[in-house]
Scaffold this active site. Structure first.
Site, PDB file in Angstrom:
ATOM      1  N   HIS A  20      -8.480  14.818  -9.082  1.00 46.07           N
ATOM      2  CA  HIS A  20      -7.880  15.810  -9.987  1.00 46.07           C
ATOM      3  C   HIS A  20      -6.347  15.772  -9.942  1.00 46.07           C
ATOM      4  O   HIS A  20      -5.699  16.329 -10.822  1.00 46.07           O
ATOM      5  CB  HIS A  20      -8.369  17.203  -9.586  1.00 46.07           C
ATOM      6  CG  HIS A  20      -8.837  18.057 -10.720  1.00 46.07           C
ATOM      7  ND1 HIS A  20      -9.113  17.585 -11.987  1.00 46.07           N
ATOM      8  CD2 HIS A  20      -9.084  19.395 -10.773  1.00 46.07           C
ATOM      9  CE1 HIS A  20      -9.510  18.592 -12.755  1.00 46.07           C
ATOM     10  NE2 HIS A  20      -9.497  19.694 -12.047  1.00 46.07           N
ATOM     11  N   ASN A  67      -6.141  25.056 -13.375  1.00 42.77           N
ATOM     12  CA  ASN A  67      -6.640  25.854 -14.492  1.00 42.77           C
ATOM     13  C   ASN A  67      -5.599  26.770 -15.127  1.00 42.77           C
ATOM     14  O   ASN A  67      -5.859  27.379 -16.163  1.00 42.77           O
ATOM     15  CB  ASN A  67      -7.857  26.682 -14.050  1.00 42.77           C
ATOM     16  CG  ASN A  67      -9.019  25.789 -13.651  1.00 42.77           C
ATOM     17  OD1 ASN A  67      -8.952  24.562 -13.750  1.00 42.77           O
ATOM     18  ND2 ASN A  67     -10.093  26.398 -13.203  1.00 42.77           N
TER      19      ASN A  67
END
Length: 187
Positions: A20, A67
């Protein structure tokens, strides 16, 4: 005029080297090449501003966690009055094979929460991206465990090349229109 390149990832040692965080890896590569470490911590991120090829370039790693990446990007854009056409976001993509890079001028989030946040906070899908393939998990892994996992030795070599190629594309964008850079790197 400032161009902004934002790499997406999660802050902290725990996430260093994870799938990620490949966007952060590209920003680190650029900072290294341009000899301009990220030392300014403001606007929910860490960044540097450097002159390269007659342009001012801001390299940003949002520190909001993936996020909420759009919060930092939008704050930096407002503060430095950066137009959306001067934003390039670099991030991991499950739908591309490991090490494959794909440049796009715009598009949906495609299920990527970091990109959803950028779209939400900038109010548009009309920004440039470099997607770096990380592949999909096999049946033994959840997506969350997979993206937060680290590359094995063989994958790391492939990903190191993808990081270099992505950094090359970023630097080409300083000199050429993005469609030309897309043609060069999407082959």
């Amino acid at each position: 005029m400032i161009k902004l390149i934002a790499g997406l990832g999660n802050p902290g040692e725990k996430y260093r080297g994870t799938r990620h965080n490949i966007g952060f890896d590209v920003i680190d590569e650029l900072a290294h090449r341009l000899q301009s470490p990220l030392t300014t911590a403001k606007h929910k991120g860490i960044y540097t501003i450097v002159r390269s090829g007659g342009h001012q370039l801001l390299l940003l790693k949002p520190l909001t966690y993936m996020n909420l990446s759009g919060e930092s990007i939008a704050e930096v854009m407002r503060y430095y009055k950066i137009d959306i056409e001067n934003l390039l976001v670099v991030y991991d993509d499950l739908d591309l094979p490991p090490g494959k890079i794909r440049l796009r001028q715009k598009g949906s989030a495609g299920g990527h929460n970091g990109i959803k946040s950028v779209i939400q906070h900038t109010g548009t899908e009309q920004f440039k991206r470099i997607r770096i393939g990380i592949g999909r998990p096999d049946g033994n892994n959840t997506v969350i465990d997979y993206v937060l996992g680290k590359f094995d030795k063989e994958q790391r070599l492939i990903m190191n090349e993808a990081v270099k190629k992505s950094a090359d594309a970023c630097l080409e964008w300083l000199e050429k229109p993005f469609p030309e850079v897309m043609n060069q790197f999407n082959s």
